[in-house]
Write a protein that holds these residues in place. Sequence first.
Motif, PDB file in Angstrom:
ATOM      1  N   GLU A  90      -8.459  -8.679 -20.103  1.00 25.82           N
ATOM      2  CA  GLU A  90      -9.628  -9.569 -20.164  1.00 25.82           C
ATOM      3  C   GLU A  90      -9.375 -10.873 -19.412  1.00 25.82           C
ATOM      4  N   GLN A  91      -8.156 -11.404 -19.586  1.00 24.95           N
ATOM      5  CA  GLN A  91      -7.840 -12.674 -18.918  1.00 24.95           C
ATOM      6  C   GLN A  91      -7.869 -12.525 -17.393  1.00 24.95           C
ATOM      7  N   LEU A  92      -7.463 -11.339 -16.928  1.00 24.31           N
ATOM      8  CA  LEU A  92      -7.462 -11.104 -15.477  1.00 24.31           C
ATOM      9  C   LEU A  92      -8.886 -11.068 -14.921  1.00 24.31           C
ATOM     10  N   GLY A  93      -9.802 -10.551 -15.747  1.00 23.10           N
ATOM     11  CA  GLY A  93     -11.182 -10.404 -15.268  1.00 23.10           C
ATOM     12  C   GLY A  93     -11.615  -8.952 -15.260  1.00 23.10           C
ATOM     13  N   GLY A  94     -10.923  -8.134 -16.068  1.00 17.97           N
ATOM     14  CA  GLY A  94     -11.341  -6.747 -16.251  1.00 17.97           C
ATOM     15  C   GLY A  94     -11.163  -5.868 -15.031  1.00 17.97           C
ATOM     16  N   GLN A  95     -11.914  -4.751 -15.049  1.00 19.11           N
ATOM     17  CA  GLN A  95     -11.736  -3.716 -14.022  1.00 19.11           C
ATOM     18  C   GLN A  95     -12.057  -4.234 -12.619  1.00 19.11           C
ATOM     19  N   ALA A  96     -13.034  -5.140 -12.515  1.00 20.06           N
ATOM     20  CA  ALA A  96     -13.424  -5.652 -11.192  1.00 20.06           C
ATOM     21  C   ALA A  96     -12.230  -6.329 -10.516  1.00 20.06           C
ATOM     22  N   LYS A  97     -11.473  -7.112 -11.289  1.00 16.94           N
ATOM     23  CA  LYS A  97     -10.325  -7.818 -10.699  1.00 16.94           C
ATOM     24  C   LYS A  97      -9.199  -6.836 -10.382  1.00 16.94           C
ATOM     25  N   ILE A  98      -9.008  -5.835 -11.255  1.00 15.40           N
ATOM     26  CA  ILE A  98      -7.973  -4.823 -10.990  1.00 15.40           C
ATOM     27  C   ILE A  98      -8.315  -4.079  -9.692  1.00 15.40           C
ATOM     28  N   ASN A  99      -9.579  -3.735  -9.526  1.00 11.81           N
ATOM     29  CA  ASN A  99      -9.990  -3.037  -8.299  1.00 11.81           C
ATOM     30  C   ASN A  99      -9.703  -3.891  -7.060  1.00 11.81           C
ATOM     31  N   GLU A 100      -9.966  -5.191  -7.189  1.00 15.12           N
ATOM     32  CA  GLU A 100      -9.729  -6.107  -6.059  1.00 15.12           C
ATOM     33  C   GLU A 100      -8.233  -6.168  -5.727  1.00 15.12           C
ATOM     34  N   ILE A 101      -7.400  -6.246  -6.770  1.00 13.83           N
ATOM     35  CA  ILE A 101      -5.946  -6.311  -6.555  1.00 13.83           C
ATOM     36  C   ILE A 101      -5.468  -5.027  -5.871  1.00 13.83           C
ATOM     37  N   VAL A 102      -5.944  -3.883  -6.364  1.00 13.86           N
ATOM     38  CA  VAL A 102      -5.469  -2.596  -5.823  1.00 13.86           C
ATOM     39  C   VAL A 102      -5.922  -2.431  -4.371  1.00 13.86           C
ATOM     40  N   GLU A 103      -7.147  -2.863  -4.094  1.00 16.58           N
ATOM     41  CA  GLU A 103      -7.647  -2.782  -2.711  1.00 16.58           C
ATOM     42  C   GLU A 103      -6.760  -3.641  -1.797  1.00 16.58           C
ATOM     43  N   ASN A 104      -6.442  -4.845  -2.245  1.00 15.25           N
ATOM     44  CA  ASN A 104      -5.557  -5.724  -1.450  1.00 15.25           C
ATOM     45  C   ASN A 104      -4.175  -5.097  -1.280  1.00 15.25           C
ATOM     46  N   PHE A 105      -3.699  -4.459  -2.347  1.00 18.32           N
ATOM     47  CA  PHE A 105      -2.361  -3.842  -2.318  1.00 18.32           C
ATOM     48  C   PHE A 105      -2.298  -2.727  -1.270  1.00 18.32           C
ATOM     49  N   VAL A 106      -3.363  -1.937  -1.202  1.00 21.93           N
ATOM     50  CA  VAL A 106      -3.402  -0.853  -0.208  1.00 21.93           C
ATOM     51  C   VAL A 106      -3.348  -1.437   1.211  1.00 21.93           C
ATOM     52  N   TYR A 107      -4.053  -2.555   1.432  1.00 21.04           N
ATOM     53  CA  TYR A 107      -3.976  -3.228   2.749  1.00 21.04           C
ATOM     54  C   TYR A 107      -2.567  -3.712   3.033  1.00 21.04           C
ATOM     55  N   GLU A 108      -1.927  -4.297   2.018  1.00 19.90           N
ATOM     56  CA  GLU A 108      -0.560  -4.810   2.188  1.00 19.90           C
ATOM     57  C   GLU A 108       0.375  -3.674   2.610  1.00 19.90           C
ATOM     58  N   ILE A 109       0.214  -2.508   1.943  1.00 18.21           N
ATOM     59  CA  ILE A 109       1.055  -1.346   2.264  1.00 18.21           C
ATOM     60  C   ILE A 109       0.773  -0.884   3.692  1.00 18.21           C
ATOM     61  N   GLU A 110      -0.526  -0.847   4.005  1.00 15.51           N
ATOM     62  CA  GLU A 110      -0.945  -0.366   5.325  1.00 15.51           C
ATOM     63  C   GLU A 110      -0.314  -1.189   6.452  1.00 15.51           C
TER      64      GLU A 110
END
Length: 139
Positions: A27-47
Amino acid sequence: MVKRIPALIALLLLISGCASRSTTLYEQLGGQAKINEIVENFVYEIEYNDTILPYFADSDIERFVAKFSEQLCVFSGGPCEYSGDTMEQVHGGMNITEAHFNLTVDLFINAMNKANVPHRLQNQLINRMTHTRAQMLYL
Ligand code: HEM
Protein backbone atom coordinates in the motif's frame (compact mmCIF):
# COMPACT_ATOMS: atom_id res chain seq x y z
CA MET A 1 -14.58 19.94 32.91
CA VAL A 2 -17.27 17.19 32.78
CA LYS A 3 -18.42 18.56 29.43
CA ARG A 4 -14.95 18.05 28.03
CA ILE A 5 -14.74 14.33 28.86
CA PRO A 6 -16.59 13.07 25.72
CA ALA A 7 -14.32 15.23 23.56
CA LEU A 8 -11.28 13.88 25.39
CA ILE A 9 -12.44 10.27 24.87
CA ALA A 10 -13.06 10.96 21.18
CA LEU A 11 -9.57 12.39 20.85
CA LEU A 12 -7.99 9.38 22.59
CA LEU A 13 -9.93 6.99 20.35
CA LEU A 14 -8.76 8.89 17.29
CA ILE A 15 -5.12 8.82 18.40
CA SER A 16 -5.17 5.10 19.29
CA GLY A 17 -6.93 4.35 15.98
CA CYS A 18 -4.19 6.12 14.04
CA ALA A 19 -1.44 4.40 15.99
CA SER A 20 -2.79 0.90 15.40
CA ARG A 21 -3.56 1.37 11.69
CA SER A 22 -0.88 -0.57 9.87
CA THR A 23 -0.41 -0.27 6.15
CA THR A 24 1.44 -2.86 4.12
CA LEU A 25 4.54 -2.05 2.10
CA TYR A 26 2.39 -2.80 -0.97
CA GLU A 27 0.00 0.00 0.00
CA GLN A 28 2.80 2.40 0.88
CA LEU A 29 4.41 1.81 -2.51
CA GLY A 30 1.18 2.66 -4.31
CA GLY A 31 -0.23 -0.77 -5.06
CA GLN A 32 -0.17 -2.69 -8.32
CA ALA A 33 0.16 0.43 -10.49
CA LYS A 34 3.51 1.30 -8.90
CA ILE A 35 4.71 -2.32 -9.05
CA ASN A 36 3.88 -2.39 -12.76
CA GLU A 37 5.84 0.83 -13.27
CA ILE A 38 8.87 -0.57 -11.42
CA VAL A 39 8.81 -3.83 -13.39
CA GLU A 40 8.47 -1.99 -16.70
CA ASN A 41 11.50 0.16 -15.79
CA PHE A 42 13.39 -2.96 -14.70
CA VAL A 43 12.85 -4.63 -18.07
CA TYR A 44 14.29 -1.50 -19.77
CA GLU A 45 17.28 -1.56 -17.42
CA ILE A 46 17.93 -5.21 -18.34
CA GLU A 47 17.46 -4.48 -22.02
CA TYR A 48 20.19 -1.81 -21.93
CA ASN A 49 22.64 -3.84 -19.86
CA ASP A 50 25.03 -5.90 -21.98
CA THR A 51 26.05 -8.09 -19.02
CA ILE A 52 22.57 -9.12 -17.81
CA LEU A 53 20.65 -9.09 -21.11
CA PRO A 54 22.26 -12.32 -22.46
CA TYR A 55 20.72 -14.29 -19.56
CA PHE A 56 17.30 -13.37 -20.94
CA ALA A 57 18.13 -14.26 -24.56
CA ASP A 58 15.69 -17.20 -24.69
CA SER A 59 13.14 -15.89 -22.19
CA ASP A 60 9.49 -15.16 -22.58
CA ILE A 61 9.54 -11.56 -21.34
CA GLU A 62 5.76 -11.36 -20.95
CA ARG A 63 5.87 -14.31 -18.58
CA PHE A 64 8.81 -12.80 -16.69
CA VAL A 65 6.91 -9.52 -16.25
CA ALA A 66 3.80 -11.32 -15.00
CA LYS A 67 5.58 -13.64 -12.55
CA PHE A 68 8.06 -11.07 -11.29
CA SER A 69 5.22 -8.59 -10.63
CA GLU A 70 3.29 -11.24 -8.73
CA GLN A 71 6.34 -11.99 -6.64
CA LEU A 72 6.89 -8.31 -5.80
CA CYS A 73 3.25 -8.05 -4.82
CA VAL A 74 3.68 -11.02 -2.44
CA PHE A 75 7.01 -9.73 -1.05
CA SER A 76 5.39 -6.38 -0.26
CA GLY A 77 2.39 -7.95 1.49
CA GLY A 78 -0.09 -7.35 -1.33
CA PRO A 79 -3.20 -9.38 -2.18
CA CYS A 80 -1.53 -11.77 -4.66
CA GLU A 81 -0.34 -15.34 -4.95
CA TYR A 82 2.89 -16.27 -6.69
CA SER A 83 2.17 -18.76 -9.47
CA GLY A 84 5.66 -18.96 -11.00
CA ASP A 85 8.43 -21.52 -10.59
CA THR A 86 10.68 -21.65 -7.54
CA MET A 87 13.82 -19.51 -7.56
CA GLU A 88 15.95 -22.67 -7.70
CA GLN A 89 14.03 -24.02 -10.70
CA VAL A 90 14.30 -20.72 -12.59
CA HIS A 91 17.88 -19.71 -11.84
CA GLY A 92 19.56 -23.07 -11.30
CA GLY A 93 22.06 -23.81 -14.04
CA MET A 94 22.44 -20.13 -15.01
CA ASN A 95 25.73 -19.96 -13.07
CA ILE A 96 24.78 -16.62 -11.56
CA THR A 97 27.77 -15.06 -9.84
CA GLU A 98 27.76 -12.77 -6.82
CA ALA A 99 28.74 -9.87 -9.11
CA HIS A 100 25.89 -10.52 -11.55
CA PHE A 101 23.42 -10.91 -8.70
CA ASN A 102 24.55 -7.54 -7.26
CA LEU A 103 24.43 -5.90 -10.69
CA THR A 104 20.85 -7.12 -11.16
CA VAL A 105 19.91 -5.64 -7.77
CA ASP A 106 21.52 -2.34 -8.89
CA LEU A 107 19.38 -2.38 -12.04
CA PHE A 108 16.33 -2.98 -9.87
CA ILE A 109 17.31 0.02 -7.71
CA ASN A 110 17.62 2.15 -10.87
CA ALA A 111 14.12 1.00 -11.82
CA MET A 112 12.74 2.04 -8.42
CA ASN A 113 14.54 5.41 -8.56
CA LYS A 114 13.03 6.11 -11.97
CA ALA A 115 9.61 5.26 -10.50
CA ASN A 116 10.27 7.78 -7.66
CA VAL A 117 10.03 5.15 -4.91
CA PRO A 118 11.24 6.68 -1.60
CA HIS A 119 14.51 5.15 -0.36
CA ARG A 120 12.92 4.03 2.91
CA LEU A 121 10.52 1.82 0.89
CA GLN A 122 13.22 0.75 -1.58
CA ASN A 123 15.28 -0.64 1.30
CA GLN A 124 12.37 -2.65 2.64
CA LEU A 125 11.59 -4.17 -0.75
CA ILE A 126 15.24 -4.99 -1.49
CA ASN A 127 15.57 -6.60 1.93
CA ARG A 128 12.63 -8.92 1.18
CA MET A 129 13.82 -9.67 -2.37
CA THR A 130 17.40 -10.46 -1.61
CA HIS A 131 16.46 -13.30 0.71
CA THR A 132 16.30 -15.24 -2.54
CA ARG A 133 20.07 -14.86 -3.02
CA ALA A 134 20.99 -18.27 -1.58
CA GLN A 135 18.42 -19.90 -3.86
CA MET A 136 20.12 -18.77 -7.05
CA LEU A 137 23.86 -18.31 -6.71
CA TYR A 138 26.18 -20.96 -8.17
CA LEU A 139 23.41 -23.56 -8.55
C1 HEM B 1 17.12 -10.28 -6.91
C2 HEM B 1 16.88 -11.49 -7.06
C3 HEM B 1 15.97 -12.09 -8.13
C4 HEM B 1 14.66 -12.37 -8.05
C5 HEM B 1 13.74 -12.10 -6.86
C6 HEM B 1 14.27 -12.98 -9.30
C7 HEM B 1 12.98 -13.40 -9.58
C8 HEM B 1 12.60 -13.98 -10.77
C9 HEM B 1 11.26 -14.41 -11.08
C10 HEM B 1 10.05 -14.30 -10.16
C11 HEM B 1 11.27 -14.92 -12.33
C12 HEM B 1 10.06 -15.54 -13.10
C13 HEM B 1 9.90 -17.02 -12.74
C14 HEM B 1 8.97 -17.78 -13.67
O1 HEM B 1 8.93 -17.49 -14.87
O2 HEM B 1 8.28 -18.70 -13.17
C15 HEM B 1 12.63 -14.81 -12.81
C16 HEM B 1 13.05 -15.20 -14.07
C17 HEM B 1 14.31 -15.01 -14.55
N1 HEM B 1 15.39 -14.52 -13.87
FE1 HEM B 1 15.41 -13.85 -11.98
N2 HEM B 1 15.36 -13.06 -10.12
C18 HEM B 1 16.43 -12.53 -9.45
C19 HEM B 1 17.72 -12.43 -9.91
C20 HEM B 1 18.15 -12.82 -11.15
C21 HEM B 1 19.51 -12.72 -11.63
C22 HEM B 1 20.68 -12.20 -10.79
C23 HEM B 1 19.51 -13.17 -12.91
C24 HEM B 1 20.66 -13.26 -13.89
C25 HEM B 1 21.71 -12.49 -13.85
C26 HEM B 1 18.15 -13.56 -13.24
C27 HEM B 1 17.75 -14.07 -14.44
C28 HEM B 1 16.47 -14.50 -14.73
C29 HEM B 1 16.06 -15.01 -16.04
C30 HEM B 1 16.93 -15.17 -17.27
C31 HEM B 1 14.70 -15.33 -15.92
C32 HEM B 1 13.78 -15.90 -17.03
C33 HEM B 1 13.86 -17.39 -17.02
C34 HEM B 1 13.09 -18.03 -18.15
O3 HEM B 1 12.65 -17.35 -19.07
O4 HEM B 1 12.92 -19.27 -18.12
N3 HEM B 1 17.36 -13.36 -12.14
N4 HEM B 1 13.41 -14.24 -11.85
